[in-house]
Scaffold this motif. Structure first.
Motif, PDB file in Angstrom:
ATOM      1  N   MET A   1      73.850  95.235  76.881  1.00 24.32           N
ATOM      2  CA  MET A   1      74.953  96.068  76.697  1.00 24.32           C
ATOM      3  C   MET A   1      74.877  97.577  76.722  1.00 24.32           C
ATOM      4  O   MET A   1      73.617  97.932  76.459  1.00 24.32           O
ATOM      5  N   THR A   2      75.648  98.168  77.381  1.00 27.70           N
ATOM      6  CA  THR A   2      75.313  99.670  77.575  1.00 27.70           C
ATOM      7  C   THR A   2      76.245 100.473  76.450  1.00 27.70           C
ATOM      8  O   THR A   2      77.508 100.183  76.246  1.00 27.70           O
ATOM      9  N   ILE A   3      75.465 101.238  75.586  1.00 24.45           N
ATOM     10  CA  ILE A   3      76.259 101.933  74.595  1.00 24.45           C
ATOM     11  C   ILE A   3      76.136 103.410  75.026  1.00 24.45           C
ATOM     12  O   ILE A   3      75.013 103.924  75.357  1.00 24.45           O
ATOM     13  N   LYS A   4      77.265 104.197  74.886  1.00 24.10           N
ATOM     14  CA  LYS A   4      77.415 105.536  75.485  1.00 24.10           C
ATOM     15  C   LYS A   4      77.970 106.392  74.346  1.00 24.10           C
ATOM     16  O   LYS A   4      78.975 106.020  73.729  1.00 24.10           O
ATOM     17  N   LEU A   5      77.048 107.562  74.066  1.00 22.90           N
ATOM     18  CA  LEU A   5      77.276 108.186  72.763  1.00 22.90           C
ATOM     19  C   LEU A   5      77.389 109.655  72.940  1.00 22.90           C
ATOM     20  O   LEU A   5      76.741 110.105  74.033  1.00 22.90           O
ATOM     21  N   LYS A   6      78.329 110.363  72.495  1.00 21.47           N
ATOM     22  CA  LYS A   6      78.549 111.847  72.813  1.00 21.47           C
ATOM     23  C   LYS A   6      77.762 112.561  71.556  1.00 21.47           C
ATOM     24  O   LYS A   6      78.038 112.283  70.372  1.00 21.47           O
ATOM     25  N   VAL A   7      76.824 113.378  71.804  1.00 21.02           N
ATOM     26  CA  VAL A   7      75.836 114.048  71.145  1.00 21.02           C
ATOM     27  C   VAL A   7      75.825 115.652  71.349  1.00 21.02           C
ATOM     28  O   VAL A   7      75.224 115.868  72.255  1.00 21.02           O
ATOM     29  N   PRO A   8      76.793 116.168  70.521  1.00 21.49           N
ATOM     30  CA  PRO A   8      76.816 117.668  71.076  1.00 21.49           C
ATOM     31  C   PRO A   8      75.699 118.270  70.788  1.00 21.49           C
ATOM     32  O   PRO A   8      75.692 119.801  70.993  1.00 21.49           O
ATOM     33  N   ASP A   9      74.819 117.924  70.005  1.00 19.55           N
ATOM     34  CA  ASP A   9      73.521 118.888  69.551  1.00 19.55           C
ATOM     35  C   ASP A   9      72.464 118.931  70.743  1.00 19.55           C
ATOM     36  O   ASP A   9      71.535 119.517  70.633  1.00 19.55           O
ATOM     37  N   ILE A  10      72.630 118.154  71.789  1.00 23.37           N
ATOM     38  CA  ILE A  10      71.838 118.323  72.812  1.00 23.37           C
ATOM     39  C   ILE A  10      71.696 119.669  73.565  1.00 23.37           C
ATOM     40  O   ILE A  10      72.801 120.058  74.019  1.00 23.37           O
ATOM     41  N   LYS A  11      70.613 120.309  73.296  1.00 27.38           N
ATOM     42  CA  LYS A  11      70.471 121.569  74.042  1.00 27.38           C
ATOM     43  C   LYS A  11      69.646 121.693  75.349  1.00 27.38           C
ATOM     44  O   LYS A  11      69.803 122.684  76.009  1.00 27.38           O
ATOM     45  N   GLY A  12      68.934 120.724  75.654  1.00 27.40           N
ATOM     46  CA  GLY A  12      67.812 120.760  76.864  1.00 27.40           C
ATOM     47  C   GLY A  12      67.072 119.409  77.029  1.00 27.40           C
ATOM     48  O   GLY A  12      67.196 118.630  76.316  1.00 27.40           O
ATOM     49  N   ASP A  13      66.296 119.594  77.819  1.00 27.65           N
ATOM     50  CA  ASP A  13      65.318 118.609  78.234  1.00 27.65           C
ATOM     51  C   ASP A  13      64.256 118.225  77.040  1.00 27.65           C
ATOM     52  O   ASP A  13      64.128 116.964  77.023  1.00 27.65           O
ATOM     53  N   GLU A  14      64.170 119.031  76.263  1.00 28.94           N
ATOM     54  CA  GLU A  14      63.525 118.751  75.116  1.00 28.94           C
ATOM     55  C   GLU A  14      63.900 117.789  74.249  1.00 28.94           C
ATOM     56  O   GLU A  14      63.425 116.789  73.725  1.00 28.94           O
ATOM     57  N   CYS A  15      65.216 118.008  73.827  1.00 34.19           N
ATOM     58  CA  CYS A  15      66.205 117.173  73.222  1.00 34.19           C
ATOM     59  C   CYS A  15      66.331 115.716  73.731  1.00 34.19           C
ATOM     60  O   CYS A  15      66.336 115.073  73.213  1.00 34.19           O
ATOM     61  N   ALA A  16      66.546 115.683  75.160  1.00 32.00           N
ATOM     62  CA  ALA A  16      66.581 114.456  75.900  1.00 32.00           C
ATOM     63  C   ALA A  16      65.422 113.808  75.676  1.00 32.00           C
ATOM     64  O   ALA A  16      65.365 112.390  75.508  1.00 32.00           O
ATOM     65  N   LYS A  17      64.024 114.379  75.963  1.00 35.13           N
ATOM     66  CA  LYS A  17      62.847 113.653  75.587  1.00 35.13           C
ATOM     67  C   LYS A  17      62.776 113.179  74.283  1.00 35.13           C
ATOM     68  O   LYS A  17      62.261 111.828  73.924  1.00 35.13           O
ATOM     69  N   LYS A  18      62.877 113.804  73.267  1.00 36.24           N
ATOM     70  CA  LYS A  18      62.964 113.376  71.718  1.00 36.24           C
ATOM     71  C   LYS A  18      63.667 111.901  71.709  1.00 36.24           C
ATOM     72  O   LYS A  18      63.393 111.407  70.948  1.00 36.24           O
ATOM     73  N   ILE A  19      65.075 112.228  71.942  1.00 34.13           N
ATOM     74  CA  ILE A  19      66.238 111.238  71.887  1.00 34.13           C
ATOM     75  C   ILE A  19      65.224 109.802  72.443  1.00 34.13           C
ATOM     76  O   ILE A  19      65.558 108.753  71.943  1.00 34.13           O
ATOM     77  N   THR A  20      65.077 109.977  73.755  1.00 30.62           N
ATOM     78  CA  THR A  20      64.368 108.984  74.422  1.00 30.62           C
ATOM     79  C   THR A  20      63.573 108.372  73.887  1.00 30.62           C
ATOM     80  O   THR A  20      63.316 107.153  73.749  1.00 30.62           O
ATOM     81  N   LYS A  21      62.205 109.033  73.599  1.00 31.56           N
ATOM     82  CA  LYS A  21      61.166 108.501  72.766  1.00 31.56           C
ATOM     83  C   LYS A  21      61.641 107.772  71.465  1.00 31.56           C
ATOM     84  O   LYS A  21      60.865 106.860  71.142  1.00 31.56           O
ATOM     85  N   SER A  22      62.293 108.427  70.663  1.00 31.33           N
ATOM     86  CA  SER A  22      62.968 107.886  69.343  1.00 31.33           C
ATOM     87  C   SER A  22      63.653 106.268  69.749  1.00 31.33           C
ATOM     88  O   SER A  22      63.051 105.505  69.144  1.00 31.33           O
ATOM     89  N   ILE A  23      64.527 106.273  70.551  1.00 31.77           N
ATOM     90  CA  ILE A  23      64.982 105.025  71.055  1.00 31.77           C
ATOM     91  C   ILE A  23      64.110 104.116  71.484  1.00 31.77           C
ATOM     92  O   ILE A  23      64.023 102.747  71.110  1.00 31.77           O
ATOM     93  N   GLN A  24      63.226 104.558  72.301  1.00 34.11           N
ATOM     94  CA  GLN A  24      62.092 103.352  72.967  1.00 34.11           C
ATOM     95  C   GLN A  24      61.114 103.162  72.084  1.00 34.11           C
ATOM     96  O   GLN A  24      60.410 102.035  72.205  1.00 34.11           O
ATOM     97  N   THR A  25      60.653 103.996  71.059  1.00 31.66           N
ATOM     98  CA  THR A  25      59.725 103.439  69.990  1.00 31.66           C
ATOM     99  C   THR A  25      60.411 102.321  69.146  1.00 31.66           C
ATOM    100  O   THR A  25      59.843 101.455  68.829  1.00 31.66           O
ATOM    101  N   MET A  26      61.638 102.423  68.940  1.00 32.47           N
ATOM    102  CA  MET A  26      62.178 101.234  68.124  1.00 32.47           C
ATOM    103  C   MET A  26      62.788 100.261  69.014  1.00 32.47           C
ATOM    104  O   MET A  26      62.572  98.894  68.597  1.00 32.47           O
TER     105      MET A  26
END
Length: 66
Positions: A1-26
């Motif tokens: 299942m694909t989940i799509k979320l709108k995350v207004p706080d994303i500022k750049g690549d560092e945010c993208a990496k942090k979100i990706t790492k957090s999800i893939q850790t769990m």
């Protein structure tokens, strides 16, 4: 299942990496696509939408409409 979320706080690549790492850790099998310009996170996972939202929030980001 694909989940799509709108995350207004994303500022750049560092945010993208942090979100990706957090999800893939769990959820190690999750495929995460963060669009920095559109400020969206698309996650292809077996986890529930609620679980993914909680992971993104615990990484320090807000989700629009949640």
């Amino acid at each position: 299942m694909t989940i799509k979320l709108k995350v207004p706080d994303i500022k750049g690549d560092e945010c993208a990496k942090k979100i990706t790492k957090s999800i893939q850790t769990m959820e190690s099998d999750a495929k995460v696509d963060v669009d920095v310009n559109a400020k969206t996170v698309a996650v292809d996972t077996a986890a529930s939408e609620e679980t993914i939202k909680q992971i993104v929030q615990s990484a320090g980001y807000t989700i629009e409409g949640y």
